[in-house]
Design an enzyme around this catalytic site. Sequence first.
Site, short mmCIF file in Angstrom:
data_model
loop_
_atom_site.label_atom_id
_atom_site.label_comp_id
_atom_site.label_asym_id
_atom_site.label_seq_id
_atom_site.Cartn_x
_atom_site.Cartn_y
_atom_site.Cartn_z
N HIS A 1 0.85 -1.19 0.00
CA HIS A 1 0.00 0.00 0.00
C HIS A 1 0.88 1.24 0.00
O HIS A 1 1.48 1.59 1.01
CB HIS A 1 -0.92 0.00 1.22
CG HIS A 1 -1.82 -1.20 1.26
ND1 HIS A 1 -1.41 -2.42 1.75
CD2 HIS A 1 -3.10 -1.38 0.84
CE1 HIS A 1 -2.41 -3.29 1.64
NE2 HIS A 1 -3.43 -2.69 1.09
N HIS B 1 -4.58 3.99 -3.07
CA HIS B 1 -4.56 3.28 -1.79
C HIS B 1 -3.66 2.05 -1.86
O HIS B 1 -3.01 1.68 -0.87
CB HIS B 1 -5.98 2.85 -1.41
CG HIS B 1 -6.06 1.90 -0.26
ND1 HIS B 1 -6.19 2.30 1.04
CD2 HIS B 1 -5.98 0.55 -0.21
CE1 HIS B 1 -6.21 1.25 1.84
NE2 HIS B 1 -6.08 0.16 1.10
N GLU C 1 -17.36 -5.17 24.63
CA GLU C 1 -16.49 -6.33 24.74
C GLU C 1 -15.28 -6.20 23.83
O GLU C 1 -14.16 -6.58 24.18
CB GLU C 1 -17.27 -7.60 24.39
CG GLU C 1 -18.49 -7.86 25.25
CD GLU C 1 -19.72 -7.08 24.81
OE1 GLU C 1 -19.69 -6.44 23.73
OE2 GLU C 1 -20.72 -7.09 25.55
N HIS D 1 -27.47 -16.30 24.38
CA HIS D 1 -26.45 -16.11 25.42
C HIS D 1 -25.72 -17.40 25.78
O HIS D 1 -24.88 -17.40 26.67
CB HIS D 1 -27.09 -15.52 26.68
CG HIS D 1 -27.50 -14.08 26.56
ND1 HIS D 1 -28.27 -13.62 25.51
CD2 HIS D 1 -27.23 -13.00 27.34
CE1 HIS D 1 -28.47 -12.31 25.66
NE2 HIS D 1 -27.85 -11.92 26.76
#
Lengths: 676, 676
Positions: free
Chosen positions: B40, B270, B419, B481
């Site tokens: 890059h 890029h 988290e 969960h």
Amino acid sequence: MTDQSPDLDALRAAHPDHWRRAAAIRTLTLDAVAAANSGHSGMPMGMADVATVLWEKHLKFDASRPEWPDRDRFVLSAGHGSMLLYSLLYLTGYPKMTLDQIRDFRQLGGITAGHPEYRHAPGIEATTGPLGQGIAMSVGMAIAEEVQRARYGRKIVDHYTWVIAGDGCLMEGVSQEAIALAGKLELSKLIVMWDDNRITIDGKVELSDVTDQKQRFKASGWDVIEVDGHDPDAIDVALNQAKKGKKPTMIACRTHIALGSGAQDTAKGHGALTDPDLISATKRAYGWEEAPFDIPADLKSQWEAIGSRGAEARAEWETRLAEMGSGKRADFERALKGEAPRRLSATIKALKRQIAEGQPSVATRKSSEMVLEVVNPIMAETIGGSADLTGSNNTLTEGLGIFDADNRAGRYIHYGIREHGMAAALNGMALHGGVRPYGGTFFCFTDYARPAMRLSALMGVPVTYVMTHDSIGLGEDGPTHQPIEHLAMCRATPNTHVFRPCDTVETAEAWELALTSERTPSILTLTRQNVATLRKDYTSKNLVAQGAYVLADATAKRMVILMATGSEVEIAMAARDLLERDGIGTRVVSMPCWELFEEQDEKYRRKVLPAGPVRVAVEAATRFGWDRWLYGERGRRDKGAFVGMHGFGASAPAEDLYKHFGITADAVAQAARDML
Amino acid sequence: MTDQSPDLDALRAAHPDHWRRAAAIRTLTLDAVAAANSGHSGMPMGMADVATVLWEKHLKFDASRPEWPDRDRFVLSAGHGSMLLYSLLYLTGYPKMTLDQIRDFRQLGGITAGHPEYRHAPGIEATTGPLGQGIAMSVGMAIAEEVQRARYGRKIVDHYTWVIAGDGCLMEGVSQEAIALAGKLELSKLIVMWDDNRITIDGKVELSDVTDQKQRFKASGWDVIEVDGHDPDAIDVALNQAKKGKKPTMIACRTHIALGSGAQDTAKGHGALTDPDLISATKRAYGWEEAPFDIPADLKSQWEAIGSRGAEARAEWETRLAEMGSGKRADFERALKGEAPRRLSATIKALKRQIAEGQPSVATRKSSEMVLEVVNPIMAETIGGSADLTGSNNTLTEGLGIFDADNRAGRYIHYGIREHGMAAALNGMALHGGVRPYGGTFFCFTDYARPAMRLSALMGVPVTYVMTHDSIGLGEDGPTHQPIEHLAMCRATPNTHVFRPCDTVETAEAWELALTSERTPSILTLTRQNVATLRKDYTSKNLVAQGAYVLADATAKRMVILMATGSEVEIAMAARDLLERDGIGTRVVSMPCWELFEEQDEKYRRKVLPAGPVRVAVEAATRFGWDRWLYGERGRRDKGAFVGMHGFGASAPAEDLYKHFGITADAVAQAARDML
């Protein structure tokens, strides 16, 4: 809008009927949580006023016909407050949601799970609970609505997506991806009601956050409204205003968690309020005198009238649908059912025939593009996209058009660098129905999208993940970008089809399975590097559907079975040549989808993997999981070898890496010889 | 600050020396990417001016002593621009980073990987490349700096954390978690330089984003500065201003990607610019006339002078350190090395003895708290926290204090519902050194933290994840969960220790291993529900260190081996009772850490799992991975059974779920009998 404790008597006096309706939600919540001795009381108690006004005056729905395609979508992103939703479904008279179900809250075999589970009951539009997922899925729903509206017109498709989100949803990073995407796409029919109660499990929000959420939403192109979440008139005004906006709207609803209870405005109020004294005191404060789970008949009638207020609009809509041309209507209904067009099968077969003839050597990501090039024109319901890797994922085909505020007919979405938001949006689109979404990123970034990908599997929605650069074969980008454990991670997830096709033919077959899947998401893992066409003989049968099959059998006595997937099948074939040259009969089994192979009967599995020959598995990934096929399926004890990765990758050209890590035909042949 | 293309001649004329220094970075980047034919180019070319001013005038470092603890940290969050960092390290004279390494960019065995890899070379402070991770880890670094400063004083600890982040970093959701956390904690020594080049891989940023990043940062309590990223004077002013702020600072650096090339301000810019004509034209535009990889001696000297400008400050710092009391200094140096205090071993042993005597029946999350209660007081370097589940994760012990703007001596962090941001912060703290971080959430939400947890493993940083509610045993919260595939996912990840202790004694042993780990992260998976003490006889030896061991052997002839982990070991023990009662000799093997068991020699493994007896594995999770132990380790072909989960869980009380899914002592005993 005040931080002071509301005067319940004054609220009740000001809007006695509203108050009773909302109290029904609050008390059902208290009773169900108490019965279960578990759950979350505070959020339904805090948001009951907002939800009541929404359902009473704004939400377009007909409780007797929950599947009405043009209904508004209601997503409870703060899924722990599931009793809010269950109460509303029961009160308004949705099918299945009986009072017994409410009494059985959080019990085995019930439909009233701890968090709302899609498919458990009509009216549950999405599985929520993992925070942030609901708001992120709602973006996909709103996209699907726009796409469908552009396609079928405002008379057939014209509805809102309403979301209740809590502080937890907004703290999760995925919410930022969702907000930014919705803002960019100007999804004006998406309305998020933020339960601004200033409490999380650990205590006050200010313990962990100082974010000005209103400013944050505005920064991403949203309209923002503030409202007192316990003032029904103000709520009504706010919801009306939101519907008129030209941008997505966030309504900051200032509420008091566990309103009216001794735990109001505290972290304790977030969880299960089960103390009988607290409950009875709270009911007294509400002016509620009924027995537990008892909703007076007149109140139930009021709610049921709300449940049926959309019946007329629904009937009118059905008339309009009937008036639509029969071809277009059939198309609309087919796509809604998630059925692929009949031409798909022939289209895939034609491509397979063409590939078997031309035998191109291309990367399977390119193979995937070749499939999409023939599929997208015949399946108008596909919606493609990529998390800013369009040219690498090969997900954009000619003529799709870019979906944007100026082009709602566009069928391709630039998701930005937002793998998680993309995956959740795919889920939302699939839940909405009428579209069949796929999205691409690098396979390694499955990591970023995991929570949403798990929900695809848990909800059983047939989205397709186009995961390119699926091994060390991506080369120079190095170990951060090279999947190792990701195949195992995806394969270990229930109800997920992980496809790792070895060439263009297998890629076409995998896509066909993905596009006809009804309740299982598909993950296509595809190479960056070129691979040869190995399926040189055309077969009309979809061999990938069997999960694994004999690609090339032993010519001499069968002594070795080589099992491989994806780019390593070519290596296995070369190893077979080496072994056969020495008179060692060698079968190559291509295993593009373990899950489908497991679903075959034992007879077929034994036919493909007979006892006797030594087995070598070849995959440029972790060994984890392969022992199932090396030994478990009547393999020979201690006569199995694995050629693959034993740790993280490295940065170098792909060919160098395969040699460096010993994933070569020579190594595979040698591993077989060592066992003979 | 302009969107127009900069006039390179004017820039060069205005600051000729600066221009040459920056051009060295730009041309090394062009040359290295061209040689690798991959990489890059655009970001280093765009950010060279900002980086040059930062390293020349602000960054506190001494290239000859990269490990100087009080150096500023420099994190290249936009890791694809790795040549920016490698150029700086080479130019300023860091060890190992030779010109040959630059020439070997992205090649096998080199230290100049496609993305910066921690431990490859001094000066690489973190592995970056997966977007957003760098900025999120930097929050942890800045926390560690504050904690250390509070502990050892400003004379010893007083440095900044500088981050270069791109649009990709800011689009990733984890950046929101990081930004919000840093804003709340008022980490004033954290400075993020945003490469505002308005280009992503797919095209212009506006294709996928309309977010006003400056407003977004402000909304979370940051100071924001805007600067022309090609004006060295303005950059210098901005960096000075940022250092003085009372909040974390974001500097929006308006830059032009691939500056001066034909690909400037385009998505093409890029990636890898390899066209020789484009490269030579670009060099001409820079006024650069050297041969590829050639840095004139005088220019190299200028850069080396920059590399040594911190030598004096470093020497003074060493003097101050020497003047610190010897006890405190030894403590500082021990913690920096990551060594646990000597007392840890005795502390763990004392706890084990006490448990063996008391034999409590508690959840292992509670066991973990019992360990932390004795460990935290003797290990001042531990920094605990939870993603808003403090009371559930049992991660907060008495006297830790809450880390906050008002209390930098606090050792517990309320991470909020973040988290992913928490996991990345743990990585950053561990990278910074001097602290030993742990953080908790529900095991299922490993999903949210995955990208950062993978980096823990890849970088080899010994952070500890306290993952409670590790199975269907969490009960009513339901399938969203309940972890199913998560043990497999974590176990499949290289360099990760997954501990699933069966009782308090094993939990203590697992914690001891986690706290003494040097280069491996630890995941403790812990129950919500109570389990009996099974290690009733005190042993000073840490049995978990062997990964698996015989917990109870057969009394009759050994016909069955039951293998289990965590809460299911108790079930296996009960099944053993049933079998032994019928004269079927049964061994129970507890397997709290597969990875450590794999590391044992074959002799030990065979001793624990001898050939002959039939084997049953018991785990309330997916079977995926268990075939390794059922068959692979000289197990009997087709004589292995698994008792566990075969799909997602359900919402109900834990006991009901175990029965419903058939994970019971009866079922285990029956599975064994069926094979005999």
